[in-house]
Design an enzyme around this catalytic site. Structure first.
Site, PDB file in Angstrom:
ATOM      1  N   CYS B  82       0.834  -1.214   0.000  1.00  0.00           N
ATOM      2  CA  CYS B  82       0.000   0.000   0.000  1.00  0.00           C
ATOM      3  C   CYS B  82       0.870   1.266   0.000  1.00  0.00           C
ATOM      4  CB  CYS B  82      -0.985  -0.024   1.163  1.00  0.00           C
ATOM      5  SG  CYS B  82      -2.298   1.209   1.035  1.00  0.00           S
ATOM      6  N   HIS B 192      -3.973  -4.960   0.161  1.00  0.00           N
ATOM      7  CA  HIS B 192      -3.516  -5.439   1.468  1.00  0.00           C
ATOM      8  C   HIS B 192      -3.588  -6.960   1.516  1.00  0.00           C
ATOM      9  CE1 HIS B 192      -3.130  -1.603   3.609  1.00  0.00           C
ATOM     10  NE2 HIS B 192      -4.057  -1.192   2.764  1.00  0.00           N
ATOM     11  N   GLU B 194      -2.539  -8.846   3.772  1.00  0.00           N
ATOM     12  CA  GLU B 194      -2.848  -9.252   5.152  1.00  0.00           C
ATOM     13  C   GLU B 194      -4.325  -9.113   5.474  1.00  0.00           C
ATOM     14  OE1 GLU B 194      -1.637  -6.428   4.222  1.00  0.00           O
ATOM     15  OE2 GLU B 194      -2.256  -4.785   5.545  1.00  0.00           O
TER      16      GLU B 194
END
Lengths: 273, 213
Positions: B82, B192, B194
């Site tokens: 990001c 993202h 994650e």
């Protein structure tokens, strides 16, 4: 292929436990936030919202541990709201593992809080939760999925006001002006709840949702009133919502998130399957 | 021993990144850190971040991490996420213009308020939610990532690399934008991983096994 419309289950948390009758058939402990979150994740939820409804300070402290536990195991975005009063509260939730923090009553009392929090942590993590009630005239009950044309037919354009304290306290603030102001202050998203519809299972207030979504350039999550899967479709198609939030239809096992997504996909809405 | 330094410079939810890495690679040692020694000794570096580039750059300079990143990025598998992707480039339009680390040529651009989809509807900014990737090249980081997989994005700026051969994936939001870049041992993603459930974890697993070639 475009951005998928998001389906977001909402969990009420009191003293660190999920409340409001979560009933999954084969879940060991329906009140355990991690178990409930895991279940929704498996079903394909696009995000999760945790709303802390603890009345006491001690109770509110427990939400931090809930967020830590869930964020350590569930790898989808997590929003936490309820009881957020200061920039430090926002920071504490983000540090615990929340991706976004919902600000509601405190934003009305101190609108600049939204600006300070967005300046410090970025607009992407600030969700302004707006609780709205129609004030132009007594609410007309409408059949599900239909826009309330009767309001316009009677000449008075619909108006909505912001309410706080769980919809009990009126503020006199116009909803459209409020969300536009919050966007300017740096809100990254609006979580819009119709207090008229919340808990009714009559469907979203589509006029409200559409008016708000079309008046801002940031995403809007529709909330309040979902009782069936067509309501979710209406929220997107007629209400122009970017995401739809529901609690009871998922909690009581009436529908899984996966079933909701299949239904929306069949109605021509792009979802993550 | 597989060790990872997740660079901590006060910008965003680093806990999720480290937890997701632990999840895919329980035997690895994962350090959320701004300690130059730990970063230098790690086998891999993850450079995450959300928020504003100007503040991020100020923090990196304050912690003397800017030069360290420029040096470390030449030496080991490096993953930007990001804002950690945007910061690798020369500059950004953010806040009327600000400088990045200048490791890759190009700049970050604002989506703008006048973006529309194919049917003419105005698109919301930030671009927030799950979008499909089009992978533009083979890469070890894409191993096991099915074509058309969706990943979670939340951003108002996107990177425009000067060199097309740096683009590893594109995504559509009122027009194509660069969603991932690769340059030798550097890989960076706008989304993202994650927060992108199974496919995101797969990408992080790939990173933990990648030799940087």
């Amino acid at each position: 292929m475009a951005l998928a419309k998001r389906i977001i289950p909402c969990l009420d948390v009191d003293n660190g436990r999920v409340v409001k009758g979560v009933q999954f058939v084969d879940i060991c402990d329906a009140g355990d936030p991690v178990e409930v979150a895991r279940r929704y994740d498996t079903q394909g939820a696009d995000e999760l919202v945790f709303l802390d409804i603890s009345a006491s300070h001690e109770g509110r402290d427990t939400i931090v541990h809930v967020v830590e536990q869930v964020a350590g195991e569930i790898f989808i975005p997590l929003t936490v709201g309820g009881g957020i009063r200061t920039v430090e509260d926002v920071g504490r939730m983000l540090k615990a593992g929340a991706d976004k923090v919902g600000i509601n009553t405190a934003a009305v009392a101190d609108p600049d809080l939204v600006r300070r929090a967005a300046d410090k942590y970025g607009a992407q993590c600030i969700v302004v939760a707006a609780d709205a009630r129609c004030v132009s005239q007594p609410l007309k009950s409408t059949s599900s999925g239909m826009l309330s044309h009767s309001l316009r037919a009677q000449g008075e354009p619909p108006r909505w006001q912001i309410y706080t304290h769980g919809g009990r306290r009126e503020t006199g603030i116009d909803v459209i002006e409020w969300v536009q102001r919050m966007e300017q202050y740096g809100a990254g998203e609006i979580l819009l709840t119709s207090m008229d519809r919340d808990g009714t299972k009559d469907g979203f207030d589509l006029e409200l949702t559409c008016a708000v979504s079309d008046s801002v350039g940031i995403p809007v999550i529709a909330s309040g009133g979902v009782g069936s899967l067509p309501h979710l479709v209406d929220g997107v198609k007629l209400g122009h919502a970017d995401a739809v939030l529901a609690a009871s239809i998922f909690h009581y096992g009436e529908f899984s998130v996966g079933e909701a997504k299949q239904f929306m996909a069949a109605a021509g809405i792009e979802v993550r399957l | 021993m597989n060790s990872v330094a997740v660079i901590d410079y006060g910008m965003g939810n680093l806990r999720s990144v480290s937890k997701a890495l632990e999840h895919v690679c329980p035997e690895a040692s994962i350090h959320v850190t701004n300690d130059p020694t730990v970063i230098t000794e790690a086998d891999r570096v993850v450079f995450p971040g959300v928020g504003a580039l100007r503040e991020a750059m100020a923090e990196l300079k304050r912690l003397s991490l800017d030069d360290l990143i420029k040096q470390q990025i030449k030496q080991k598998p490096f993953l930007g996420i990001c804002l950690g992707m945007q910061a690798l480039f020369d500059s950004s339009e953010e806040n009327g213009g600000c400088e990045g680390l200048g490791i890759l040529p190009g700049r970050a651009r604002y989506f703008g308020q006048n973006r529309v989809d194919k049917t003419g509807h105005r698109l919301k900014v930030p671009h927030m939610g799950w979008s499909m990737l089009s992978l533009t090249r083979d890469h070890p980081m894409w191993h096991g990532i099915a074509p058309g997989s969706r990943f979670y994005f939340v951003h108002s700026y996107y990177v425009e690399p000067e060199q097309d051969d740096h683009i590893a994936a594109v995504c559509d939001y009122g027009g194509a934008f660069c969603a991932a870049v690769s340059a030798t041992n550097v890989f960076a993603v706008q989304f993202h991983p994650e927060k992108s459930q199974a496919m995101g974890l797969r990408l992080l697993d790939n990173f933990m096994q990648w030799n940087g070639q």
